[in-house]
Design a protein around this motif. Structure first.
Motif, PDB file in Angstrom:
ATOM      1  N   ILE A  42       0.820  -1.213   0.000  1.00  0.00           N
ATOM      2  CA  ILE A  42       0.000   0.000   0.000  1.00  0.00           C
ATOM      3  C   ILE A  42       0.854   1.264   0.000  1.00  0.00           C
ATOM      4  O   ILE A  42       0.604   2.177  -0.810  1.00  0.00           O
ATOM      5  CB  ILE A  42      -0.999  -0.025   1.171  1.00  0.00           C
ATOM      6  N   PRO A  43       1.877   1.403   0.875  1.00  0.00           N
ATOM      7  CA  PRO A  43       2.734   2.593   0.767  1.00  0.00           C
ATOM      8  C   PRO A  43       3.363   2.723  -0.615  1.00  0.00           C
ATOM      9  O   PRO A  43       3.445   3.834  -1.153  1.00  0.00           O
ATOM     10  CB  PRO A  43       3.800   2.353   1.851  1.00  0.00           C
ATOM     11  N   ALA A  44       3.799   1.610  -1.200  1.00  0.00           N
ATOM     12  CA  ALA A  44       4.406   1.668  -2.537  1.00  0.00           C
ATOM     13  C   ALA A  44       3.392   2.126  -3.579  1.00  0.00           C
ATOM     14  O   ALA A  44       3.714   2.925  -4.470  1.00  0.00           O
ATOM     15  CB  ALA A  44       4.968   0.294  -2.910  1.00  0.00           C
ATOM     16  N   ALA A  45       2.157   1.629  -3.478  1.00  0.00           N
ATOM     17  CA  ALA A  45       1.116   2.033  -4.426  1.00  0.00           C
ATOM     18  C   ALA A  45       0.823   3.528  -4.322  1.00  0.00           C
ATOM     19  O   ALA A  45       0.666   4.216  -5.340  1.00  0.00           O
ATOM     20  CB  ALA A  45      -0.160   1.227  -4.169  1.00  0.00           C
ATOM     21  N   VAL A  46       0.760   4.034  -3.093  1.00  0.00           N
ATOM     22  CA  VAL A  46       0.479   5.459  -2.894  1.00  0.00           C
ATOM     23  C   VAL A  46       1.612   6.318  -3.459  1.00  0.00           C
ATOM     24  O   VAL A  46       1.375   7.321  -4.152  1.00  0.00           O
ATOM     25  CB  VAL A  46       0.279   5.752  -1.388  1.00  0.00           C
ATOM     26  N   ILE A  47       2.850   5.939  -3.165  1.00  0.00           N
ATOM     27  CA  ILE A  47       3.996   6.688  -3.692  1.00  0.00           C
ATOM     28  C   ILE A  47       3.993   6.649  -5.219  1.00  0.00           C
ATOM     29  O   ILE A  47       4.216   7.669  -5.891  1.00  0.00           O
ATOM     30  CB  ILE A  47       5.311   6.105  -3.134  1.00  0.00           C
TER      31      ILE A  47
END
Length: 665
Positions: A43-48
């Motif tokens: 999820i953090p990677a997707a947001v970034i």
């Protein structure tokens, strides 16, 4: 209108995914060695990715999905550090060899992708498994790429990660400068339950990374760890110190020595039983799921007609060839590992042959089981530690039979090292299998091409494999690990490496027979009691409440300096979620809170990796301490105020940003 062949596998996406993988893998290695846990990075990677790729009009949801697929390798492959440091702890390695470590991670991770690929159609497409993290990542991608509100939330999410990262790095910097203490400890005598006088401790750490980990774990795990902390420091430590007198030691030395030598074994026994119980409960659904997968694959091979883009896997022949080709480097790695040690030369052929078969068969089983468990309960909740325990015990029995005539200390150490190395490869297979199907579920929900995701995960595995050896070696040089007989680290504050210590202890116990089986057995009984307590709680609440035995057991094993901040983070996250839960923008606020917590982990972990580099370069244990350390009492107050202001302030900021996103959309 949706394109039949959307932009998906791009150079910019691969580069961005690799960059995120490198950063998150370094952070995960540090966190795993400190607390024995890692966090999901999808999820953090997707947001970034969404926030950065918005600059390109051609960016698609499928391209963002490839980025998060590559980056998810950071959250999974880094789990090999639950085994690898064991080779240092037993004194076999004094440093981390790059080629051996890289190859073990890369080959094992690639096998993890290949082993689980044939299961996609049955366990992802045709299955009712919930895949909690995969579905959540898909929802984040859909919202972030399809609506104006989602685009604004994506930008806010990127800033949430940035602010969390900067805040935790700042706190870690203050600890390195000695403005605040890294740990605050109180040791004192107490009356134990047996009526005698013993010792215990209360220890807290200045770590926003652990607070963030607590937020991500949730209140249920936080309560479980609080129970484990009470059992460890409130019951076990006072009793064991009361019956283990050390008249010449201070209270702190007494409590510390007994915790390391005895309480940890209780925790190890409890972890083993709780992990095996968790696995045991899944045997039937895993078996049924795998049988269904085989039936579905057979049916698919009998089918006719063109296969849709969203249903195309890597060709089965290619997968089979890759698996067989991977056995060549596996054999070379095992042979090189044996010959480099120079002790087990006479057993090279049987050990290498047994090792290849073990990786081939145990790896396949571990990948399939982990993949199914990821769909059932999520990658982060999957009891990988249980599989690690089963793997090291199985490998120990197999190697013990082959080397049963070897009784010398050097020979036994070599056998233990070989066991740990084989377990490392199988662990890499298992943890990547644990993640692969979760990513493929996300891809199914956003219209991705499966074979491109499978290639993307291999890319992430290779990127993560490059990062793990130098970061692990750097941390070993700077901090080292407890019980390492050759420890020459610069600082006197070793990283706990709890999982690796446990795995190494079990391997030594099976080969050398020098474990305190009485304490392990008592710990096992504690684990059994926790399982019964959990069953009673679940039954009494009709499934609404639970006390995860593995969470309690882990807190018994870990030092309180690690568990206390995690508990605080779990409670803080629960209070925050409750405060925003009923508001119209509450779900956005919760997601931003998760990203702030992820930033806490990334910032502190990366700072401490860089700090370790500075320690090694300068050969000073505190290279940033350019001023006298603040008195402990005053430093503790400063740390408490600082952490409170940051955590509360960023929660308020996240809530405000969520309201702003809804208002302006």
């Amino acid at each position: 209108m949706k394109s039949a062949n959307p932009v998906e596998f791009t150079v910019r996406g691969i580069i961005l995914g690799i960059i995120i993988t490198v950063i998150f893998t370094a952070a995960q290695v540090y966190l795993g060695l400190k607390v024995g846990l890692t966090f999901a990075t999808s999820i953090p990677a997707a947001v970034i990715s969404m926030a950065l790729l918005q600059a390109f009009r051609s960016a698609t949801i499928q391209e963002n999905n490839i980025v998060q697929t590559i980056a998810s390798a950071a959250g999974t492959l880094a789990s090999v550090i639950f085994v690898l440091p064991g080779l240092i702890i037993i004194g076999w390695w004094s440093n981390v060899p790059f080629l051996l470590t890289f190859a073990a991670c890369a080959v094992g991770g690639t096998l993890g992708v290949m082993y689980t690929m044939p299961l996609r159609r049955a366990l992802v497409v045709q299955s009712s498994l919930p895949y909690p993290e995969g579905v959540a990542a898909a929802e984040v991608l859909k919202v972030g790429t399809s609506t104006r509100e989602g685009a604004k939330e994506g930008k806010a999410g990127l800033w949430a990660v940035i602010w969390g990262t900067l805040a935790s790095a700042f706190v870690a910097l203050m600890a390195a400068i000695k403005v605040i203490p890294g740990e605050v400890a109180g040791f004192f005598k107490v009356k134990a339950l047996n009526g005698q006088i013993g010792a215990t401790s209360i220890i807290g750490g200045s770590s926003l990374a652990l607070v963030g980990a607590g937020h991500l774990m949730g209140i249920t795990v936080g309560i479980a760890m609080a129970v484990g902390l009470f059992i460890s420091s409130g019951i076990a430590l006072p009793i064991l110190t009361s019956i283990t007198p050390m008249p010449d030691a201070t209270v702190a030395e007494h409590a510390g020595a007994v915790f390391r030598s005895k309480v940890r074994l209780l925790g190890a026994g409890a972890i083993a039983v709780a992990a095996l119980w968790t696995l045991g409960k899944l045997i039937v659904p895993v078996w049924m799921g795998l049988m269904s997968a085989l039936e579905s694959n057979a049916a698919a091979r009998r089918g006719e007609g063109e296969i849709a883009r969203t249903d195309r896997d890597l060709p089965v022949n290619t997968v089979g060839i890759v698996i067989l080709l991977c056995m060549v480097p596996v054999g070379w790695l095992l042979a090189h590992f044996i010959t480099a040690g120079g002790v087990l030369g006479a057993l090279t052929l049987p050990l290498v042959g047994a090792g290849i078969l073990f990786v081939l068969i145990a790896g396949l089983i571990a990948a399939a089981v982990c993949g199914y468990m990821a769909g059932l309960i999520g990658s982060s909740n999957s009891p990988v530690s249980g599989l690690g325990i089963l793997t090291v015990l199985s490998a120990s029995l197999l190697v013990g039979i082959i080397g049963r005539g070897l009784t010398g200390p050097n020979e036994q150490q070599a056998l233990i090292a070989f066991i740990l190395f084989v377990t490392t490869i199988v662990m890499a297979v298992a943890v990547v299998g644990n993640d692969n199907l979760q990513d493929l579920k996300t891809g199914q929900l956003v219209g991705a091409t499966p074979w491109k995701q499978q290639v993307a995960l291999v890319v992430g595995v290779l990127a993560g494999s490059i990062v793990i050896p130098p970061v692990l070696d750097l941390l070993n040089q700077a901090y080292g690990f407890p019980d390492d007989p050759n420890r020459v680290a610069i600082t006197d504050q070793p990283l706990n490496a709890p999982q690796a210590t446990l795995i190494a202890t079990l391997a030594k116990g099976v080969i050398g027979g020098d474990l305190d089986w009485n304490l392990l057995g008592i710990g096992g009984l504690i684990g059994a009691g926790l399982i019964i307590a959990d069953m009673i709680i679940k039954g009494g609440s009709k499934g609404k409440l639970t006390l995860p035995p593995l969470g309690v057991s882990l807190a018994i094993y870990l030092p309180s300096a690690v568990t206390a901040p995690v508990i605080v983070g779990a409670v803080a996250g629960w209070l925050y979620d409750r405060s925003v839960g009923k508001l119209s923008w509450g779900e956005i606020a919760k997601r931003l809170g998760i990203l702030v917590a992820s930033g806490y982990i990334v910032g502190e972990s990366l700072f401490n990796v860089l700090h370790a580099l500075l320690i090694v370069v300068t050969r000073k244990d505190a290279p940033l301490a350019f001023m006298p350390a603040v008195e402990e009492h005053a430093g503790t107050i400063i740390a408490f105020v600082m952490a409170t202001v940051i955590v509360v302030g960023l929660y308020l900021w996240a809530a405000g940003q969520a309201k702003k996103v809804e208002t302006e959309s």
